[in-house]
Design a protein around this motif. Structure first.
Motif, PDB file in Angstrom:
ATOM      1  N   ILE A 139       0.845  -1.202   0.000  1.00 23.53           N
ATOM      2  CA  ILE A 139       0.000   0.000   0.000  1.00 23.53           C
ATOM      3  C   ILE A 139       0.877   1.247   0.000  1.00 23.53           C
ATOM      4  N   THR A 140       1.869   1.291   0.864  1.00 20.06           N
ATOM      5  CA  THR A 140       2.780   2.440   0.924  1.00 20.06           C
ATOM      6  C   THR A 140       3.486   2.641  -0.401  1.00 20.06           C
ATOM      7  N   SER A 141       3.955   1.555  -0.981  1.00 17.31           N
ATOM      8  CA  SER A 141       4.648   1.621  -2.265  1.00 17.31           C
ATOM      9  C   SER A 141       3.739   2.190  -3.356  1.00 17.31           C
ATOM     10  N   THR A 142       2.528   1.692  -3.412  1.00 13.37           N
ATOM     11  CA  THR A 142       1.595   2.097  -4.463  1.00 13.37           C
ATOM     12  C   THR A 142       1.208   3.569  -4.360  1.00 13.37           C
ATOM     13  N   ILE A 143       1.010   4.067  -3.136  1.00 12.58           N
ATOM     14  CA  ILE A 143       0.549   5.444  -3.006  1.00 12.58           C
ATOM     15  C   ILE A 143       1.676   6.459  -2.875  1.00 12.58           C
ATOM     16  N   SER A 144       2.908   5.996  -2.606  1.00 13.06           N
ATOM     17  CA  SER A 144       3.975   6.952  -2.299  1.00 13.06           C
ATOM     18  C   SER A 144       5.213   6.882  -3.183  1.00 13.06           C
ATOM     19  N   TYR A 145       5.513   5.730  -3.741  1.00  8.96           N
ATOM     20  CA  TYR A 145       6.801   5.556  -4.413  1.00  8.96           C
ATOM     21  C   TYR A 145       6.718   5.806  -5.916  1.00  8.96           C
ATOM     22  N   THR A 146       7.854   6.211  -6.460  1.00  6.68           N
ATOM     23  CA  THR A 146       7.978   6.358  -7.912  1.00  6.68           C
ATOM     24  C   THR A 146       8.014   4.963  -8.539  1.00  6.68           C
ATOM     25  N   ALA A 147       7.841   4.910  -9.831  1.00  7.59           N
ATOM     26  CA  ALA A 147       7.916   3.633 -10.548  1.00  7.59           C
ATOM     27  C   ALA A 147       9.287   2.982 -10.349  1.00  7.59           C
ATOM     28  N   GLU A 148      10.352   3.796 -10.347  1.00  8.23           N
ATOM     29  CA  GLU A 148      11.703   3.268 -10.162  1.00  8.23           C
ATOM     30  C   GLU A 148      11.848   2.610  -8.794  1.00  8.23           C
ATOM     31  N   LYS A 149      11.347   3.282  -7.763  1.00  5.19           N
ATOM     32  CA  LYS A 149      11.454   2.740  -6.404  1.00  5.19           C
ATOM     33  C   LYS A 149      10.596   1.487  -6.259  1.00  5.19           C
ATOM     34  N   ARG A 150       9.410   1.478  -6.849  1.00  3.75           N
ATOM     35  CA  ARG A 150       8.543   0.292  -6.782  1.00  3.75           C
ATOM     36  C   ARG A 150       9.222  -0.915  -7.412  1.00  3.75           C
ATOM     37  N   TYR A 151       9.819  -0.689  -8.587  1.00  5.56           N
ATOM     38  CA  TYR A 151      10.479  -1.793  -9.274  1.00  5.56           C
ATOM     39  C   TYR A 151      11.718  -2.249  -8.501  1.00  5.56           C
ATOM     40  N   ALA A 152      12.509  -1.316  -7.991  1.00  4.78           N
ATOM     41  CA  ALA A 152      13.704  -1.671  -7.218  1.00  4.78           C
ATOM     42  C   ALA A 152      13.314  -2.494  -5.990  1.00  4.78           C
ATOM     43  N   ASP A 153      12.257  -2.099  -5.298  1.00  2.00           N
ATOM     44  CA  ASP A 153      11.785  -2.859  -4.144  1.00  2.00           C
ATOM     45  C   ASP A 153      11.284  -4.240  -4.556  1.00  2.00           C
ATOM     46  N   PHE A 154      10.581  -4.310  -5.679  1.00  2.00           N
ATOM     47  CA  PHE A 154      10.079  -5.587  -6.195  1.00  2.00           C
ATOM     48  C   PHE A 154      11.245  -6.536  -6.476  1.00  2.00           C
ATOM     49  N   VAL A 155      12.264  -6.024  -7.151  1.00  2.00           N
ATOM     50  CA  VAL A 155      13.441  -6.844  -7.485  1.00  2.00           C
ATOM     51  C   VAL A 155      14.131  -7.325  -6.208  1.00  2.00           C
ATOM     52  N   GLU A 156      14.212  -6.444  -5.227  1.00  5.20           N
ATOM     53  CA  GLU A 156      14.865  -6.807  -3.961  1.00  5.20           C
ATOM     54  C   GLU A 156      14.060  -7.859  -3.198  1.00  5.20           C
ATOM     55  N   CYS A 157      12.747  -7.692  -3.141  1.00  7.41           N
ATOM     56  CA  CYS A 157      11.897  -8.610  -2.378  1.00  7.41           C
ATOM     57  C   CYS A 157      11.602  -9.918  -3.109  1.00  7.41           C
ATOM     58  N   TYR A 158      11.467  -9.846  -4.420  1.00  4.18           N
ATOM     59  CA  TYR A 158      11.051 -11.020  -5.202  1.00  4.18           C
ATOM     60  C   TYR A 158      11.960 -11.242  -6.414  1.00  4.18           C
ATOM     61  N   PRO A 159      13.268 -11.397  -6.217  1.00  2.00           N
ATOM     62  CA  PRO A 159      14.170 -11.524  -7.366  1.00  2.00           C
ATOM     63  C   PRO A 159      13.841 -12.725  -8.263  1.00  2.00           C
ATOM     64  N   HIS A 160      13.311 -13.790  -7.675  1.00  2.00           N
ATOM     65  CA  HIS A 160      12.961 -14.992  -8.423  1.00  2.00           C
ATOM     66  C   HIS A 160      11.749 -14.774  -9.341  1.00  2.00           C
ATOM     67  N   PHE A 161      10.941 -13.750  -9.077  1.00  2.00           N
ATOM     68  CA  PHE A 161       9.779 -13.468  -9.931  1.00  2.00           C
ATOM     69  C   PHE A 161      10.188 -12.889 -11.278  1.00  2.00           C
ATOM     70  N   ILE A 162      11.315 -12.199 -11.327  1.00  2.00           N
ATOM     71  CA  ILE A 162      11.744 -11.513 -12.544  1.00  2.00           C
ATOM     72  C   ILE A 162      11.899 -12.494 -13.707  1.00  2.00           C
ATOM     73  N   GLN A 163      12.418 -13.676 -13.421  1.00  2.00           N
ATOM     74  CA  GLN A 163      12.621 -14.675 -14.474  1.00  2.00           C
ATOM     75  C   GLN A 163      11.362 -15.494 -14.760  1.00  2.00           C
ATOM     76  N   ARG A 164      10.423 -15.515 -13.827  1.00  2.00           N
ATOM     77  CA  ARG A 164       9.275 -16.406 -13.944  1.00  2.00           C
ATOM     78  C   ARG A 164       8.032 -15.783 -14.561  1.00  2.00           C
ATOM     79  N   PHE A 165       7.911 -14.443 -14.470  1.00  2.00           N
ATOM     80  CA  PHE A 165       6.694 -13.806 -14.940  1.00  2.00           C
ATOM     81  C   PHE A 165       6.993 -12.812 -16.049  1.00  2.00           C
ATOM     82  N   PRO A 166       6.123 -12.743 -17.059  1.00  2.00           N
ATOM     83  CA  PRO A 166       6.318 -11.776 -18.144  1.00  2.00           C
ATOM     84  C   PRO A 166       6.252 -10.338 -17.623  1.00  2.00           C
ATOM     85  N   GLN A 167       6.919  -9.448 -18.350  1.00  2.00           N
ATOM     86  CA  GLN A 167       7.012  -8.051 -17.933  1.00  2.00           C
ATOM     87  C   GLN A 167       5.650  -7.377 -17.799  1.00  2.00           C
TER      88      GLN A 167
END
Length: 191
Positions: A139-167
């Motif tokens: 929720i905080t990410s969606t309402i407060s963060y830039t797209a860059e920060k959201r993606y950086a956090d996503f990569v940090e939290c779920y690095p294994h998702f990057i290879q498994r799911f389409p962009q």
């Protein structure tokens, strides 16, 4: 050892004998890519533990736009918790992104296990805590963060998702367009 046994023992200690009883409360199911575990309007009668495969949970808004709510893969639970607990029609669709092997547990068996199995209660408590924390961060990410920060956090939290799911699924999950995600990724690679 069974993937669910290993998973439970990350959160609570369960003996092999207790695990056999625990596992008897589940049913196995295989679904193929593009098949649904749950469709909008149905009641979520089972929560699914993913042994193999990946899934996505989404809803379609009044304009017909699809919004990814969750992405799931091995050792994740999939389902609509509100529908499961309240026996109300779901607003979500849960679709297999690839062939899946699942263990399903009904509401009735969940309640039985809660009464009979201490490690299951420990597991539920820890999963609730993690879910609450992840929801607050999202929720905080969606309402407060830039797209860059959201993606950086996503990569940090779920690095294994990057290879498994389409962009396009990752972009929808982050609440951005596929073009924005492409620009963000190029910018990050350029650093």
């Amino acid at each position: 050892m069974h993937p669910l046994f290993n998973y439970i023992n990350e959160y609570a200690i369960i003996s092999e004998e207790d695990f056999k009883v625990f596992l008897s409360h589940f049913t196995q199911k295989k679904i193929t890519k593009k098949q649904y575990l749950l469709k909008e309007g149905e009641i979520c009668k089972h929560m699914a533990f993913i042994i193999k495969g990946s899934m996505r949970k989404y809803y379609i808004d009044e304009k017909g736009i699809e919004h990814i709510v969750n992405l799931y893969m091995e050792n994740w639970w999939a389902g609509d918790r509100e529908s499961f607990v309240r026996s109300t029609p779901s607003v979500y669709n849960i679709e297999a992104c690839g062939n899946c092997e699942l263990l399903l547990i009904s509401r009735e068996n969940t309640l039985k296990l809660r009464d009979q199995c201490r490690p299951f209660n420990e597991l539920l408590l820890k999963l609730d805590e993690q879910n609450t924390i992840a929801t607050q961060k999202r929720i905080t990410s969606t309402i407060s963060y830039t797209a860059e920060k959201r993606y950086a956090d996503f990569v940090e939290c779920y690095p294994h998702f990057i290879q498994r799911f389409p962009q396009h699924l990752i972009a929808s999950y982050l609440g951005i367009t596929k073009d924005t995600l492409s620009r963000v990724r190029k910018k990050m690679l350029g650093k």
